[in-house]
Design a protein around this motif. Structure first.
Motif, short mmCIF file in Angstrom:
data_model
loop_
_atom_site.label_atom_id
_atom_site.label_comp_id
_atom_site.label_asym_id
_atom_site.label_seq_id
_atom_site.Cartn_x
_atom_site.Cartn_y
_atom_site.Cartn_z
N ASP A 248 0.86 -1.18 0.00
CA ASP A 248 0.00 0.00 0.00
C ASP A 248 0.90 1.22 0.00
O ASP A 248 1.60 1.49 0.98
N ILE A 249 0.85 1.96 -1.10
CA ILE A 249 1.68 3.14 -1.30
C ILE A 249 0.71 4.31 -1.37
O ILE A 249 0.09 4.55 -2.40
N ARG A 250 0.54 5.06 -0.29
CA ARG A 250 -0.53 6.04 -0.26
C ARG A 250 -0.11 7.32 0.45
O ARG A 250 0.65 7.32 1.41
N GLY A 251 -0.63 8.40 -0.07
CA GLY A 251 -0.48 9.69 0.58
C GLY A 251 0.93 10.25 0.59
O GLY A 251 1.25 11.10 1.41
N ASN A 252 1.79 9.79 -0.32
CA ASN A 252 3.17 10.26 -0.35
C ASN A 252 3.32 11.42 -1.33
O ASN A 252 2.57 11.55 -2.30
N TRP A 253 4.31 12.25 -1.07
CA TRP A 253 4.72 13.28 -2.03
C TRP A 253 6.06 12.85 -2.60
O TRP A 253 7.08 12.89 -1.92
N VAL A 254 6.03 12.39 -3.84
CA VAL A 254 7.22 11.85 -4.51
C VAL A 254 7.61 12.85 -5.58
O VAL A 254 6.94 12.97 -6.62
N HIS A 255 8.70 13.57 -5.37
CA HIS A 255 8.96 14.68 -6.28
C HIS A 255 10.45 14.95 -6.46
O HIS A 255 11.28 14.65 -5.60
N ASP A 256 10.76 15.48 -7.63
CA ASP A 256 12.09 15.97 -7.96
C ASP A 256 13.17 14.91 -7.80
O ASP A 256 14.32 15.22 -7.47
N ASN A 257 12.82 13.66 -8.04
CA ASN A 257 13.84 12.61 -8.05
C ASN A 257 14.53 12.58 -9.41
O ASN A 257 13.92 12.83 -10.44
N ARG A 258 15.81 12.25 -9.40
CA ARG A 258 16.61 12.22 -10.62
C ARG A 258 16.45 10.86 -11.29
O ARG A 258 17.33 10.02 -11.26
N GLY A 259 15.30 10.66 -11.89
CA GLY A 259 14.92 9.39 -12.48
C GLY A 259 13.45 9.18 -12.23
O GLY A 259 12.70 10.15 -12.01
N PRO A 260 12.95 7.95 -12.23
CA PRO A 260 11.54 7.72 -11.95
C PRO A 260 11.18 8.06 -10.51
O PRO A 260 12.04 8.04 -9.62
N GLY A 261 9.90 8.33 -10.29
CA GLY A 261 9.43 8.51 -8.92
C GLY A 261 9.30 7.18 -8.21
O GLY A 261 9.99 6.91 -7.23
#
Length: 507
Positions: A248-261
């Motif tokens: 369960d991957i929920r409610g995260n802020w996944v941003h500005d990664n150098r590649g895929p989120g």
């Protein structure tokens, strides 16, 4: 392991969480009646800037750890029994001078940081917490400055089971900030600026089962640029998942990664990816590769894939590089899960480099030299050696020896594209379902266009009830077939029934 985007024949894979805390798993909603409207604004988990403070005083019965004594945390862990609580005073805590100096918890240990407590590897120690003890808890602690090797992790280095990581900053380390074991809970934490991954969900023996990643900020990882150092390694991103069964991957802020989120790679199953904000990652927001059965819903996906999509377009590559990319992945009723398909619905995708691509490499199957997940076979055929002549040419191995992009249901989403925002004039505006012409190896039973025909027309992949705003194009069968909306809806493709180009639609 890992993916190559095109993988042509080769001679050689509920409510959003706020910063202040978490919520329990949401109940599955009823079938949506409309795509989300343009006014959807999802709160983000700003836990890196606003972390929750730890206890200012030692809890009753806790062992106090002194930052002035180098190695105090590891030493007191060794001499204390299981189920001990440790409270780290404010200040910078260090381990011994040896690169293998680390904390080896005992079962049930709890590590609590006071406000300002930092465990610092001083660019000397490889690992912070390791060993196989189960049910360890780490809260309110900053872990930084460790130098784990490539593909290894700093916290829970040995992927022990049952760990809880909450209100913790894991930042500015080499390798992966965090590894994952079964039943692990990662909540309201900051995974920031790590050299390879924020988290690497990988267990050397067996699957990671029952993983929860909830309400975290996962930002600016892959600072060491591993795809440049090892081209085609498939070894970067905010989080990489390998052989995870139930997540369960929920409610995260996944941003500005150098590649895929988020990158779900090789024999994962039963994912719920919901209520996240996936924002401004250099590559795809989400890659779901050689895996099974997922629900992807209620996510805000914006400004992703600008760097990698543009780079490939500028070099003349006509492949539809997507922001949500499903590669050899689909629904499979024979693999037990909470769903028997991949369902993508009620998401808002705004100003990304292209939309959703469903892809299947005709030359990638068990025992093929073109399988970048080398040594792995599908969850339907555990013994790779069975996928060989003559059996692979007939049922059931002909179907079961390959990961198939099938039973993908894409509906009630809103796709918005303003090319002036993205800064593009072509190749950033595509939805796609396609495969390559099978050629390799010479004994492959999948040669020709049979896989292209199957993924496009026979494997129950469909778009419907979506809203499109902007200049969208559609690719079917192979990269050369670029369609307008009317052609996409017409025979033989018959996609996007009851979808619309009306920007006012969707609620």
């Amino acid at each position: 392991m890992g993916i190559k985007w095109r993988n042509w024949a080769l001679p050689v894979a509920a409510p959003a969480l706020l910063a202040s805390g978490c919520v329990s798993a949401p109940v599955a909603p009823a079938e949506p009646s409309a795509a989300p409207s343009a006014s959807v604004v999802r709160p983000v988990a700003r836990v890196c800037a606003r972390p929750a403070a730890g206890p200012a005083k030692a809890p009753a019965g806790a062992v106090t750890v002194d930052p002035a004594v180098v190695g105090d945390l590891a030493a007191k862990t060794r001499t204390s029994p299981a189920n001990t609580t440790f409270w780290l005073r404010p200040g910078k805590h260090g381990l011994g001078p040896d690169r293998f100096s680390q904390v080896v918890p005992k079962k049930g240990n709890r590590y609590l940081g006071a406000p300002g407590a930092v465990l610092d590897g001083r660019r000397t120690n490889q690992y912070a917490f390791g060993g196989d003890a189960q049910d360890v808890t780490i809260r309110h602690l900053t872990v930084q400055g460790f130098v784990a090797p490539h593909d290894e992790g700093v916290v829970n280095h040995d992927s022990a089971d049952g760990w809880v990581i909450e209100h913790t900053k894991i930042q500015h380390n080499s390798g992966a900030g965090l590894m994952a074991g079964a039943r692990q809970r990662v909540r309201a934490s900051c995974l920031r600026g790590n050299g390879q991954y924020g988290m690497n969900a990988y267990k050397g023996a067996g699957q990671v089962k029952g993983l929860v990643v909830e309400g975290n900020e996962i930002v600016a990882n892959n600072t060491d640029g591993w795809e440049r150092r090892r081209p085609g390694c498939g070894c970067t991103g905010g989080v990489k998942f390998w052989a995870v069964d139930g997540a369960d991957i929920r409610g995260n802020w996944v941003h500005d990664n150098r590649g895929p989120g988020l990158w779900v790679d090789t024999n994962n199953n039963d994912f719920r990816i919901e209520d996240n904000v996936l924002d401004a990652n250099d590559g795809a927001a989400l890659i779901y590769e050689t895996s099974y059965n997922a629900v992807i819903r209620n996510n805000t996906i914006r400004r992703n894939n600008w760097v990698e999509g543009r780079r490939n377009a500028e070099r003349g590559d006509n492949f539809p590089f997507a922001t949500v990319y499903l590669s050899e992945s689909g629904g499979e009723p024979r693999v037990p899960a909470r769903t028997n398909k991949i369902e993508i619905y009620r998401n808002v995708l705004e100003d990304n480099w292209s939309g959703i691509t469903l892809w299947e490499n005709a030359d990638r199957f068990c025992n093929s030299p073109a399988n970048t997940s080398s040594g792995d076979c599908t969850l339907l055929v555990r013994d790779t050696d069975r996928c060989a002549r003559p059996g692979i040419a007939t049922a059931p191995l002909h179907a079961d020896c390959r990961w198939r992009t099938q039973r993908v249901d894409i509906h009630h989403n809103r796709f918005v594209l303003d090319t002036s925002v993205v800064g593009c004039t072509a190749k950033c505006d595509r939805m796609a379902v396609l495969a390559n012409y099978g050629t390799y190896p010479d004994w492959s039973p999948y040669q020709g266009d049979q896989v292209s025909e199957a993924i496009t027309l026979k494997q129950h992949n469909r778009w419907h009830h979506n809203v499109y705003v902007g200049p969208w194009e559609f690719v079917a069968h192979d990269p050369s077939r670029v369609l307008d909306f009317g052609q996409w809806q017409s025979a033989p493709y018959q996609q996007d029934a009851d979808s619309t180009l009306d920007p006012r639609a969707g609620g």
